[in-house]
Structure formats: C-alpha cells, structure tokens
Design an enzyme around this catalytic site. Structure first.
Site, mmCIF file in Angstrom:
data_model
loop_
_atom_site.group_PDB
_atom_site.id
_atom_site.type_symbol
_atom_site.label_atom_id
_atom_site.label_comp_id
_atom_site.label_asym_id
_atom_site.label_seq_id
_atom_site.Cartn_x
_atom_site.Cartn_y
_atom_site.Cartn_z
ATOM 1 N N SER A 44 1.155 -1.038 -0.137
ATOM 2 C CA SER A 44 0.132 0.218 -0.102
ATOM 3 C C SER A 44 0.743 1.007 -0.190
ATOM 4 O O SER A 44 1.517 1.058 -0.719
ATOM 5 C CB SER A 44 -0.845 0.237 1.114
ATOM 6 O OG SER A 44 -1.584 1.008 0.962
ATOM 7 N N ASP A 186 -5.898 -3.620 -2.584
ATOM 8 C CA ASP A 186 -4.596 -3.020 -1.567
ATOM 9 C C ASP A 186 -4.051 -4.757 -0.595
ATOM 10 O O ASP A 186 -4.505 -5.335 0.208
ATOM 11 C CB ASP A 186 -5.433 -2.240 -0.411
ATOM 12 C CG ASP A 186 -4.279 -1.931 0.977
ATOM 13 O OD1 ASP A 186 -3.105 -2.016 1.134
ATOM 14 O OD2 ASP A 186 -4.090 -0.864 1.503
#
Length: 344
Positions: A44, A186
């Site tokens: 991320s 993510d």
C-alpha cells in the site's frame, strides 16, 4: 557481508512516519537509502514509497526522501479530500454504498509523479503486494520476475494503484498483468507488513540468479538483515460490551485497524524469531490519540502529531542508539552490483 532489506507497511497518509524515519537513517549513515539497502518491499503506501525511491533518472534516483515527504504534505488532501460540516455527514452516508474516495485524486498524483516507468527499471529489486479479485489470490509484483518475463514487467503506475486500493477507501484497480486481467485491491488485506514475504523471497532465490550480495556472491540465510518500518498503530481498545453488541456497521469502521495491527504484530513476531537478535529491527510508533488515527486524515495537525511522535518515541529514546548499532553493522563500502538474470 550482509544482504540488507528495507520493508515498509501500509497505512495511507501515515506513510509520512517511515519517510521521516528514513530521512534520519540517511543522516545517521551519511548515505542515500539505496546505498544501504539491497532490496525494498512495501505494501500500500509502503509500496508507493519503495516504488518512488527506486525510480530511475539517468543513473541515479528520480526522487529524494524530501520529494516523497512533500507528496504526503502537499498531495495528501488531493487523494483524501478533507470534509467538514454537512459535507462530512453526507460523505459518511454515501460510504455505505461506495468507496469513501473516488480514484480521481490518486490518479492525478500518480500521473504527476510516475510516468511510464516499469518495475524492471527500478534501481534496486523491489517487491510490492496486491490481492487479485479475479484470480482470488495474492500477487507480488517483483523486479526479479520482470527481468525475465516481459508480461510481468508492470508499470509502476499500475502497481501503485493496485497496492493502494484499500477496500472501503478507494476503488479496486484493473489492468493486464501476465497476459490476464488483474483486479487488485490493497495488499494489506493479507500482508500489510511485507517482511516475511521478503525473507521468503531471498531464502528461496538468494543463492541463484537474480539476487546477489554486493560482492557478487550468493546470499546465505544468515546474511539477511531487515529494517522493518511501520506507519503507526492506533492503540485504542474495544470494550467487551462493544465487542458483544456490535454489528456490521460498527465493525466495518474498526476492522481495518484491527486487521492491520494483528497482521503487523504477527509478522513482527515471526520475523524476529526467524532472523534472531541483531539481524532484524522493527521501528513503529503508537498512536494514543484517536483524533489522529485515521489513515486518510490529511489535516496538517495530524501530520504534525505523527511527526512529533516519531521524534519522541524513536529518536528521543534508546531506540536511536539501537538503530545506530544496527546500521553500523549493515553498512558496506562496496558498490552495488545490478542484477543480471532471473530464475524464478
């Protein structure tokens, strides 16, 4: 000689935490981060940081840590606009049916800072995670694969969008990877702290082909050193009464932090046990004030709070001396040798 790995957790705008730590690391070593670390892994916001750190401009890095810090300072509110009053009320209501933020902000920022660079061009080997909804499987974008397989040579733009598409926050992202359609979310849904993944990668492939120590020799497991950086962990608790009574609406507001905290702590334990004392160091801060815990909070006051805690909890404590000893043990004078071939 050691093989040095830098890993950075996910955590949205709290990515300013590892950036500030790395700026201090550069001062302590007197060297660019890429002259200290041989491989970088991120999830991320951590994936965005390692990708930007290794972007090439000629023979050197395209961006400094100051440049990356300015992305968080100046562009945070572009990706996650600040809302207040009635706008904030309607925003919360619509969150039940759509992502909290549209992709326009992050697309604008990525297009400004990342052009057509690909992972194969990275100045150091990197590994960035996402979860593919089409294949129902975790995916690691790796320099090592891109060198030998053109279909794995993803654009940094696509990698950054996929790894940062946090469910409930940003829309999933679809692009073509290895001749198939990948819809990424993510990577923090399964590996918010990528340390164990990076250890596994080097353990498996560190004695063949792509990965080498700076003197060109193979990597033994005992050569691995890891500096693992968190993005801050909110240390608030959920009461027994709340845990018993909460339904979907209440849990969905808290589950991301719980998931990240649990995964990060588990990975920290596993990594510490695997590598042993002196070969692994974890740096993170506790976020005691709930007001500053939201990883999409782009307010200046939140950033200042996080930066103050980095100084108070790490560099104004004995951790700085421990970090200095760790850095002294891993810094080498030998120049880095670019990888030439791939086997995985």
């Amino acid at each position: 000689m050691t093989y040095n790995i830098l890993t950075i957790d996910g955590g949205g705008l709290r990515g300013i935490v590892p950036v500030r730590i790395l700026q201090e690391v550069q001062k302590m070593t007197g060297r660019n981060i890429l002259d200290t670390f041989d491989m970088l892994a991120g999830t991320s916001t951590g994936g965005l940081i390692v990708s930007c750190l290794t972007l090439k401009n000629g023979s050197g890095p395209k961006y400094t840590l100051d440049d990356i810090a300015n992305i968080y300072i100046k562009q945070g509110k572009v990706i996650f606009p600040i809302r207040s009053g009635i706008s904030k009320f309607f925003h919360r209501a619509t969150n039940l049916f759509s992502p909290a933020y549209n992709a326009d902000g992050i697309e604008k920022v990525l297009k400004e800072y990342v052009k057509e660079e690909t992972i194969k061009e990275s100045l150091r080997p990197i590994m960035v995670s996402t979860y593919d909804l089409n294949g129902n499987k975790p995916v690691f974008f790796k320099s090592s694969e891109a060198v030998g397989d053109p279909t794995a040579n993803a654009r940094i733009h696509d990698i950054c969008r996929a790894t940062s598409a946090a469910p409930t926050y940003l829309p999933a992202y679809t692009f073509t990877y290895k001749n198939a359609r990948l819809t990424g979310i993510d990577g923090g849904v399964y590996v918010n702290n990528p340390t164990m993944a990076s250890i596994a990668e080097i353990s498996r492939y560190g004695n063949q082909g792509f990965y080498k120590k700076r003197d060109g020799t193979d990597i033994a497991f005992n050569d691995i050193r890891v500096l693992s950086l968190g993005t801050g962990s909110y240390c608030g608790t959920i009461t027994e009464k709340e845990a018993v009574r909460w339904g979907e609406l209440q849990w969905i507001q808290e589950i991301t932090d719980i998931m990240m905290r649990g995964v990060n702590q588990t990975t920290d334990y596993e990594s510490r046990e695997m590598l042993g004392t002196g070969n692994y160091m974890r740096l993170n801060i506790n976020i005691a004030n709930e007001e500053y815990s939201d990883m999409t909070d782009a307010r200046e006051s939140t950033r200042q709070y996080l930066e103050e805690q980095v100084q108070k909890q790490i560099f104004d404590t004995d951790q700085k001396q421990t970090l200095q000893k760790f850095l002294d043990s891993i810094v080498h004078k030998e120049p880095h040798r670019a990888p030439e071939l791939v086997v995985n």
